[in-house]
Design an enzyme around this catalytic site. Structure first.
Site, PDB file in Angstrom:
ATOM      1  N   ASP A   1       1.032  -7.662   2.209  1.00 16.16           N
ATOM      2  CA  ASP A   1       1.173  -6.213   2.003  1.00 16.16           C
ATOM      3  C   ASP A   1       2.649  -5.802   1.903  1.00 16.16           C
ATOM      4  OD1 ASP A   1       0.734  -3.521   1.797  1.00 16.16           O
ATOM      5  OD2 ASP A   1      -0.687  -3.399   3.464  1.00 16.16           O
TER       6      ASP A   1
ATOM      7  N   HIS B   1       0.818  -1.217   0.000  1.00 13.20           N
ATOM      8  CA  HIS B   1       0.000   0.000   0.000  1.00 13.20           C
ATOM      9  C   HIS B   1       0.851   1.267   0.000  1.00 13.20           C
ATOM     10  CE1 HIS B   1       0.020  -0.116   4.564  1.00 13.20           C
ATOM     11  NE2 HIS B   1      -0.012   1.196   4.405  1.00 13.20           N
TER      12      HIS B   1
ATOM     13  N   SER C   1       3.871   2.310   8.362  1.00 14.36           N
ATOM     14  CA  SER C   1       3.630   1.302   7.337  1.00 14.36           C
ATOM     15  C   SER C   1       4.919   0.981   6.602  1.00 14.36           C
ATOM     16  CB  SER C   1       2.601   1.806   6.332  1.00 14.36           C
ATOM     17  OG  SER C   1       1.338   1.759   6.893  1.00 14.36           O
TER      18      SER C   1
HETATM   19  N1  ARG Z   1      -4.660   0.730   7.159  1.00 18.62           N
HETATM   20  C1  ARG Z   1      -3.368   0.660   6.564  1.00 18.62           C
HETATM   21  C2  ARG Z   1      -2.522   1.832   6.992  1.00 18.62           C
HETATM   22  O1  ARG Z   1      -2.988   2.910   7.184  1.00 18.62           O
HETATM   23  C3  ARG Z   1      -3.431   0.672   5.091  1.00 18.62           C
HETATM   24  C4  ARG Z   1      -3.895  -0.592   4.536  1.00 18.62           C
HETATM   25  C5  ARG Z   1      -4.088  -0.535   3.065  1.00 18.62           C
HETATM   26  N2  ARG Z   1      -4.937  -1.626   2.685  1.00 18.62           N
HETATM   27  C6  ARG Z   1      -6.191  -1.463   2.273  1.00 18.62           C
HETATM   28  N3  ARG Z   1      -6.914  -2.498   2.097  1.00 18.62           N
HETATM   29  N4  ARG Z   1      -6.703  -0.272   2.040  1.00 18.62           N
HETATM   30  O2  ARG Z   1      -1.321   1.706   7.076  1.00 18.62           O
END
Ligand code: ARG
Length: 720
Positions: A227, A91, A655
């Site tokens: 991811d 992501h 992330s």
């Molecule tokens: N919630 C994650 C973050 O802010 C991002 C995940 C991205 N994945 C998704 N399915 N939108 O780091």
């Protein structure tokens, strides 16, 4: 029996070592944290993690940024080979993958792998920073400040001394420095980075794996997402940072993390290093109310409308799906976050927790006349100023979401400034040629991911939401124009916009740049929309300056008071995009009554979640085949571990962060938080908060077996 007793006591001892709140500053590890970390199992010394003379773990930790804002790290990454190979999240690289994708080469759908260096793809604008060192410069800055100064005076002093400090530190080096305020302006730290500007895309699995579970699983455990994506840092042949050039070479890093295939078990020590973006742990109960009502609720409501428009258009057409993929993901991530955060804040009574702290603070202040003089007004002022701020904040959120909803109006406003210059008689023909070229380039970039019908729909729907929710006296000119000239028919306005504005299609824009007219610009509906919304943003923001300054001062005093009240406590500074370390352990949890969540998920669990083609749980054929063949060695025996959870303290920006075991080896990559503790950015929930990580073995297995990229496996240092 005795042995058993000892084991039981030992187990009890382990489970009583609870999660430690804190995104710690590396230069303070030795003083603040290392003892506790070693007690929990860490085998490294503080110097092996952070040393400014010898190579240490920190040399493998990377902050991803953008050329215009390299210090605002949007994600983290880590170096895993002696050739500058970087691991981050899928992501985080999503925008890069999207930008290289087209209907012919759909890397989002199919994944992308470079089997040799020449195939790696450039990403102009992306930066990779590695921390050289950090220093506490609080004394130097604070010596020039006092509580009587106005906010403006303070800022001026801080800016000028920061410039001096940075300039001194950067002198005769290739480093880039930044002074960052900590603890609401009570402390200041200098950070010096080497910032690399040639970052290439090396590999990414198909979206059906890298984003498996989509919005449904986002911010949720149990999770089954691969991811990750790989980049590589390139430097000039002499090893120094350089913008993209053919002769650049892979970076030879001072340190790279070995990747472990040993795996994790419940209770194992884990530390995470990366660049958390922002937290608000010292927020008061009064500020909390504003976050819930003036930010989260509104953002969720407006974005629900925006996402519906995009989703419908993306489902109909492959080109649109690719064009809007990154915009959609960017919007939906904090759409869901806002919803879940409000839910968690209510569920966990965070306001009540804040009130307890405020009561302790008030009692401490009131017990002493000197303290009363210094801090006596802090809470009442915060309460009053937040109350004043709330209405402005609500309008600002609506303005912000409308400005960031459709796109042609903000593009019109950016391009409009240049077009005005282009039309000016005083502009030389040489400058005009430059402006034209600049506008053409801007247009190419903007319209590549623009769909006229989608944007028109966004104008119609989001402007209508704005009209319905914001008081008439705060309506930008365009909203009133729609309400009068188009009699409040937002669809009619959108069709007219589509037909007449030169900013609603690439061909109209290109033609206009060839034959620009200032008069036509002034009458363009997209231009009026952009200009009037920006104007209203200024109008609404003006009165908030004074309130903001009062709030900043009282927040600073509040935190200073709290620290004085409990000087023995190791206080953690809020996240602010600087490099931090959090330590904790692998651990299951109980999200709610009668429910137990184990600490890891498996490939069999991925397969069991299979959903319809094209959906969020779409299943990759090759993945299914490999699973059926049980082709797991050497990354697993009966199954592959996919994701695991730890109780580390992370937030957005983390992330892609390295999850490191007691020996300093990479065991995973952090990629998410859990919805039950989404209040965590405001109040750390020590029993509930979990950090969701990709197991390094799933990553290696995918690179090896699914992508067949042995070239990448071979360049890593893999610990068996
Ligand atoms: N919630 C994650 C973050 O802010 C991002 C995940 C991205 N994945 C998704 N399915 N939108 O780091």
């Amino acid at each position: 029996m005795k042995k058993l007793l000892i084991i039981v006591i030992a187990l009890l001892a382990i489970s009583s070592v609870r999660a430690d709140e804190g995104m710690w500053l590396l230069s303070k590890l030795r003083q603040q944290n290392i003892g506790k970390m070693q007690e929990m199992g860490l085998k490294l010394t503080a110097e092996e993690i952070y040393d400014i003379n010898k190579s240490s773990v920190k040399d493998a930790i990377v902050g991803l940024g953008r050329l215009g804002a390299p210090f605002r790290h949007f994600c983290s990454a880590e170096i895993v080979s002696s050739k500058g190979l970087l691991v981050t999240n899928h992501h985080c690289a999503f925008g890069s993958i999207q930008s290289h994708s087209s209907v012919e080469h759909d890397y989002l759908k199919d994944g992308f792998w470079a089997y040799k260096l020449e195939d790696e793809l450039t990403n102009p604008g992306i930066t990779a920073s590695i921390l050289d060192r950090m220093e506490d410069v609080s004394e130097r800055v604070n010596a020039l400040l006092n509580d009587e100064m106005s906010g403006k005076e303070r800022r001026t002093v801080i800016d000028s001394i920061s410039k001096v400090i940075v300039k001194e530190a950067e002198k005769d080096t290739k480093l880039s420095g930044q002074v960052q305020s900590m603890f609401e302006g009570n402390q200041y730290y200098l950070f010096l980075y080497t910032i690399y500007k040639d970052v290439r895309l090396v590999g990414a699995p198909p979206q059906s794996m890298g984003k498996f579970g989509g919005d449904t699983d986002n911010w949720m455990w149990p999770r089954h997402t691969a991811d990750f994506a790989l980049y590589r840092i390139y430097a000039a042949p002499d090893g120094t940072p350089a913008e993209y050039a053919k002769e650049n070479v892979p970076l030879k890093p001072k340190h790279h993390l070995p990747v472990s295939t040993e795996g994790v078990k419940e209770g194992d020590f884990a530390m995470i290093m990366g660049f958390p973006g922002s937290t608000d742990r010292y927020l008061t109960s009064y500020g909390l109310e504003n976050t819930m009502d003036a930010t989260n609720d509104i953002r969720y409501k407006v974005r629900t409308v925006k996402l519906d428009v995009m989703r419908a258009a993306m489902a109909k057409d492959q080109k649109t799906r690719i064009q809007y993929a990154s915009k959609y993901a960017g919007c939906s991530n904090y759409w869901k976050y806002s919803f879940e955060q409000n839910k968690a804040l209510k569920q966990l009574n965070t306001k009540g927790n804040k009130e307890i702290v405020e009561k302790q603070f008030a009692d401490w202040v009131n017990a002493d006349a000197k303290r009363k003089a210094e801090y006596g007004d802090v809470l009442s002022t915060l309460k009053a100023e937040y109350a004043k701020m709330k209405a402005y904040e609500m309008t600002r959120t609506y303005l912000f979401e409308a400005l960031g909803g459709p796109e042609a109006h903000t593009f019109a406003s950016r391009a409009g400034d240049l077009i005005t210059k282009l039309c000016d008689k005083e502009t030389s023909s040489e400058d005009k040629a430059k402006l034209k070229k600049q506008l053409q380039e801007m247009g190419e970039k903007f319209y590549k991911d623009f769909n006229t019908d989608v944007d028109a729909q966004l104008f119609a729907q989001l402007f209508e939401v704005f009209n319905e929710n914001v008081a008439v006296e705060l309506h930008p000119e365009i909203i009133e124009l729609i309400n009068t000239k188009y009699k409040g028919d937002y669809e009619a306005f959108a069709s007219e916009l589509k037909a007449k504005s030169v900013f609603m299609s690439e061909s109209a824009f290109t033609a206009f740049v060839e034959k620009p007219s200032a008069k036509k610009l002034e009458k363009d509906l997209a231009y009026i929309a952009g200009k009037s919304f920006f104007d209203m943003m200024k109008t609404v923001s003006a009165p908030t300056k004074e309130i903001g300054e009062k709030l900043a001062k009282e927040k600073r005093l509040f935190v200073r008071g709290l620290m004085e009240m409990n000087p023995a406590k190791a206080w953690g500074a809020d996240a602010n995009s600087t490099l931090r370390l959090t330590y904790g352990k692998v651990g299951s949890y109980e999200p709610r009554d009668a429910v137990f969540y184990d600490y890891y998920t498996t490939l069999s669990g991925v397969i069991a979640k299979e959903g319809a083609d094209g959906g969020e749980f779409e299943m990759d054929d090759k993945l299914k085949e490999l699973h059926a063949k049980k082709d797991f060695a050497p990354y697993g025996v009966d199954d592959i571990h996919v994701n695991f959870i730890t109780d580390n303290d992370i937030t957005g920006g983390n992330s892609g962060s390295a999850v490191i075991n007691a020996k300093g080896h990479l065991i995973g990559t952090a990629f998410d938080g859990n919805s039950e503790a989404m209040s965590g950015d405001i109040d750390f929930e020590e029993n509930l908060q979990r950090c969701i990580n990709l197991d390094a073995r799933y990553m290696l297995w995918i690179i090896d077996k699914h992508a067949g990229a042995k070239n990448l496996i071979n360049e890593m240092t893999i610990i068996k």
